[in-house]
Motif scaffolding. Sequence first.
Motif, mmCIF file in Angstrom:
data_model
loop_
_atom_site.group_PDB
_atom_site.id
_atom_site.type_symbol
_atom_site.label_atom_id
_atom_site.label_comp_id
_atom_site.label_asym_id
_atom_site.label_seq_id
_atom_site.Cartn_x
_atom_site.Cartn_y
_atom_site.Cartn_z
ATOM 1 N N PRO A 167 0.851 -1.198 0.000
ATOM 2 C CA PRO A 167 0.000 0.000 0.000
ATOM 3 C C PRO A 167 0.881 1.240 0.000
ATOM 4 O O PRO A 167 1.819 1.343 0.804
ATOM 5 N N SER A 168 0.639 2.167 -0.901
ATOM 6 C CA SER A 168 1.568 3.293 -1.052
ATOM 7 C C SER A 168 0.838 4.559 -1.480
ATOM 8 O O SER A 168 -0.240 4.517 -2.073
ATOM 9 N N ASP A 169 1.488 5.687 -1.170
ATOM 10 C CA ASP A 169 1.031 6.997 -1.641
ATOM 11 C C ASP A 169 1.865 7.461 -2.828
ATOM 12 O O ASP A 169 1.435 8.310 -3.592
ATOM 13 N N ILE A 170 3.085 6.914 -2.942
ATOM 14 C CA ILE A 170 3.941 7.224 -4.089
ATOM 15 C C ILE A 170 4.616 5.940 -4.551
ATOM 16 O O ILE A 170 5.116 5.154 -3.743
ATOM 17 N N LEU A 171 4.608 5.728 -5.863
ATOM 18 C CA LEU A 171 5.159 4.512 -6.468
ATOM 19 C C LEU A 171 6.256 4.913 -7.443
ATOM 20 O O LEU A 171 6.027 5.717 -8.354
ATOM 21 N N LEU A 172 7.472 4.381 -7.225
ATOM 22 C CA LEU A 172 8.614 4.652 -8.106
ATOM 23 C C LEU A 172 8.903 3.415 -8.938
ATOM 24 O O LEU A 172 9.129 2.331 -8.388
ATOM 25 N N LEU A 173 8.899 3.561 -10.259
ATOM 26 C CA LEU A 173 9.135 2.432 -11.163
ATOM 27 C C LEU A 173 10.254 2.790 -12.134
ATOM 28 O O LEU A 173 10.116 3.729 -12.925
ATOM 29 N N ASP A 174 11.358 2.052 -12.065
ATOM 30 C CA ASP A 174 12.505 2.284 -12.940
ATOM 31 C C ASP A 174 12.561 1.162 -13.979
ATOM 32 O O ASP A 174 12.914 0.027 -13.657
ATOM 33 N N GLU A 175 12.193 1.466 -15.203
ATOM 34 C CA GLU A 175 12.144 0.498 -16.307
ATOM 35 C C GLU A 175 11.361 -0.765 -15.920
ATOM 36 O O GLU A 175 11.883 -1.883 -15.983
ATOM 37 N N PRO A 176 10.095 -0.622 -15.529
ATOM 38 C CA PRO A 176 9.334 -1.798 -15.080
ATOM 39 C C PRO A 176 9.007 -2.778 -16.192
ATOM 40 O O PRO A 176 8.649 -3.919 -15.922
ATOM 41 N N THR A 177 9.125 -2.360 -17.457
ATOM 42 C CA THR A 177 8.716 -3.228 -18.570
ATOM 43 C C THR A 177 9.849 -4.094 -19.102
ATOM 44 O O THR A 177 9.618 -4.920 -19.985
ATOM 45 N N ASN A 178 11.072 -3.935 -18.573
ATOM 46 C CA ASN A 178 12.227 -4.637 -19.156
ATOM 47 C C ASN A 178 12.090 -6.152 -19.135
ATOM 48 O O ASN A 178 12.573 -6.829 -20.020
ATOM 49 N N HIS A 179 11.465 -6.699 -18.098
ATOM 50 C CA HIS A 179 11.378 -8.159 -17.974
ATOM 51 C C HIS A 179 9.983 -8.684 -18.346
ATOM 52 O O HIS A 179 9.663 -9.831 -18.047
ATOM 53 N N THR A 198 0.503 8.897 -6.250
ATOM 54 C CA THR A 198 1.435 9.576 -7.151
ATOM 55 C C THR A 198 2.414 8.542 -7.704
ATOM 56 O O THR A 198 2.909 7.707 -6.956
ATOM 57 N N MET A 199 2.677 8.600 -8.995
ATOM 58 C CA MET A 199 3.572 7.622 -9.616
ATOM 59 C C MET A 199 4.620 8.343 -10.449
ATOM 60 O O MET A 199 4.307 9.301 -11.165
ATOM 61 N N ILE A 200 5.863 7.901 -10.327
ATOM 62 C CA ILE A 200 6.953 8.413 -11.166
ATOM 63 C C ILE A 200 7.609 7.205 -11.821
ATOM 64 O O ILE A 200 8.016 6.268 -11.140
ATOM 65 N N VAL A 201 7.679 7.218 -13.150
ATOM 66 C CA VAL A 201 8.157 6.044 -13.877
ATOM 67 C C VAL A 201 9.219 6.454 -14.895
ATOM 68 O O VAL A 201 9.088 7.468 -15.582
ATOM 69 N N ILE A 202 10.296 5.677 -14.953
ATOM 70 C CA ILE A 202 11.310 5.796 -16.007
ATOM 71 C C ILE A 202 11.057 4.672 -16.997
ATOM 72 O O ILE A 202 10.973 3.506 -16.609
ATOM 73 N N SER A 203 10.919 5.015 -18.261
ATOM 74 C CA SER A 203 10.682 3.985 -19.275
ATOM 75 C C SER A 203 11.102 4.511 -20.640
ATOM 76 O O SER A 203 11.063 5.722 -20.895
ATOM 77 N N HIS A 204 11.519 3.579 -21.507
ATOM 78 C CA HIS A 204 11.834 3.918 -22.899
ATOM 79 C C HIS A 204 10.751 3.418 -23.848
ATOM 80 O O HIS A 204 10.964 3.384 -25.058
ATOM 81 N N ASP A 205 9.606 3.030 -23.306
ATOM 82 C CA ASP A 205 8.493 2.530 -24.116
ATOM 83 C C ASP A 205 7.463 3.644 -24.252
ATOM 84 O O ASP A 205 6.743 3.967 -23.316
ATOM 85 N N ARG A 206 7.381 4.249 -25.438
ATOM 86 C CA ARG A 206 6.531 5.430 -25.611
ATOM 87 C C ARG A 206 5.050 5.111 -25.432
ATOM 88 O O ARG A 206 4.313 5.908 -24.854
ATOM 89 N N GLU A 207 4.590 3.943 -25.899
ATOM 90 C CA GLU A 207 3.169 3.625 -25.740
ATOM 91 C C GLU A 207 2.825 3.368 -24.277
ATOM 92 O O GLU A 207 1.739 3.705 -23.819
ATOM 93 N N PHE A 208 3.753 2.773 -23.546
ATOM 94 C CA PHE A 208 3.549 2.567 -22.115
ATOM 95 C C PHE A 208 3.448 3.914 -21.400
ATOM 96 O O PHE A 208 2.546 4.139 -20.579
ATOM 97 N N LEU A 209 4.363 4.834 -21.713
ATOM 98 C CA LEU A 209 4.328 6.163 -21.105
ATOM 99 C C LEU A 209 3.039 6.897 -21.456
ATOM 100 O O LEU A 209 2.420 7.544 -20.608
ATOM 101 N N ASP A 210 2.604 6.794 -22.710
ATOM 102 C CA ASP A 210 1.360 7.444 -23.116
ATOM 103 C C ASP A 210 0.169 6.888 -22.353
ATOM 104 O O ASP A 210 -0.768 7.620 -22.016
#
Length: 671
Positions: A167-179, A198-210
């Motif tokens: 359970p969280s108020d902020i979720l940090l995801l660093d390249e969650p789609t790699n695997h 609140t969510m902050i995500v690093i990703s190189h997948d443009r459709e995922f980010l969209d």
Amino acid sequence: MINLKNVTLRRGTKVLLDQTSVTLNPGEKVGLVGRNGAGKSTLFALFNGTLHEDGGDFEMPKAWRMAQVAQNMPETDQPASEFVLEGDTRLAELRQRLVAAEASGDGMEMAHVYTDLADAGDHDALPRAEALILGLGFRVDELNNPVNSFSGGWRMRLQLARALMCPSDILLLDEPTNHLDLDALVWLEAWLQRYAGTMIVISHDREFLDAVTNVTLHIDHAKLTRYGSNYSGFEILRAQQMELQQASFAKQQDKIAHLQKFINRFKAQASKAKQAQSRVKALERMEKVAPLLAEAEFTFGFKEPNNLPNPMLAISDASFGYIVDEEPKAILQGVSKSVLAGQRIGILGANGQGKSTLVKTIARTMPLLAGTLTEGKGLNIGYFAQQELDVLHPQDNPLEHMIRLAKELGPNSGEPSREQDLRNYLGTFNFSGDMVKQAVGTMSGGEKARLVLAMIVWQRPNLLLLDEPTNHLDLATREALSMALNEFEGTVMLVSHDRALLRAVCDEFWMVGRGKVEPFDGDLDDYQRYLLDESKRLREEAKNSARDAASSASAVPAAVAVAAPVAAPVVAAPAPAAQAAVSTAEQRKLDAQRRQQLAAQTRPLKKELEQNEQRMGVIEQEKTALEAQLSTPLPPTEIAEAGRRLKALTDEVASLEERWLELTALLEAAA
């Protein structure tokens, strides 16, 4: 809210952020983007407290609960479900308190903990954990397998499920789609769209980010710039900003040239000295607009194949699989397909269904178990393995890889093979200077992927087999790969979870699943809907299994109670009236227990259903007001804002209605 005010961040001597400021509001879904090495992961370290600012002020609400994916590989014999369930730290803490209260016999504390456990969702915690595991691609029969029994990529999926369980108020995801493969990725998107914090995500997948973000935070030249849109919107706004900056720079240069011309002309004339000096001061005071420094684009292209056999491949009644203890284990059977020159084939299917096995067999790295696979004359395969080190030697450097490749192909390859030629060639793939002598094992995933691409291009293939080629590529390199594949004159067979690449490159799809390879009659949007339906079906199966197990467990005391009087021959049997009274009293007690259990199980569902209906009522009122507003003359900006809000409300209603159906189905099943 999260607030950075004039923050400076350093890694060693390198300044990654220089007196930059930005504010992120509660509930925003933020995509953090920027070039590799710009400082995205360092900024994450600031958010999670492992790194502190070197200057300025950083503020985040202390009461916020944070969840993020642990980067270490889990080493434990715990069952997968139990491992993920422990991600709910609140629940784990309450269960420990309950054990302590029971040990001390503190009845008041036990009562408080039981209430807190109900509020924390203890009654459905296991089904929630199992739903996360199944959504990320595991099978039902793997739910209780030991964590150590899974490969590295699957264990990282369990770490992701554990973070989502928290359970969280902020979720940090660093390249969650790699695997993840495409089916798990589609499920993850749907889950994140429902995430309330609140969510902050690093990703190189443009459709995922969209799909999952509504704010983009761009790191560039040690500054943070906030854009109020997803990635596609950011690209448009960024292009407009760059265009304006270039125009402002050109205009200012004209003004500077005009002032300098006046200064040069009149600075020696006494009558004009004051005017010339005032213009010198004006130049000094002028805040200079920086010239537009375009980011270095990485581009490459596949060379024209020497020949194009047609068909490239002919597969007849083939079985694909692997050998276990000298025994063949078929995954795909009865496959009959032709691969023609110029085809662009996207290979779809859930993880473990045989996509990589199919590609590896065609690439000649696994044997065909049965049937025939006939190659066209002159077939030249370029194979990108899902794990780059499958084809790379960690101890060797890029130049040694190219020299070895040149020797293997010999002078008939038609490519220059002198060392300097190979150095120059590697330079076109951004391997310059000392990098050509750097051991591959010390390189980043993106650098290894670029080296594999360089080796493939050099071989001039006419059939490309690409198994998840974008796992470690940044957005610029993915775009370069997409452009190169579109211009490639040969045949492409592509396995990827990058939907932007699949959409841009493939014009037909094969579905791999249930032991077959069949054409998929539809586009990627149709496939995503299929995956969501399949994921929902698996979650329902998990919930039903858990409900059946709970029902079986609650039925055990009743069976024991009925059998007990018969199993005591030494004691005289009670009179029939007394026996009936005991049985009736026991039955009433069991019925009361079942009613209490049912009430405890359905109370949260009923509460959520009531909140759902209330929210739909509020939305309908706001939609009515917006529709009335749009029917009146309004400025264009207000029309656009009202339209965006109306669409957001419509999407929310659709989501609420889907959840309403799920809740009513669950309540009916529990009744």
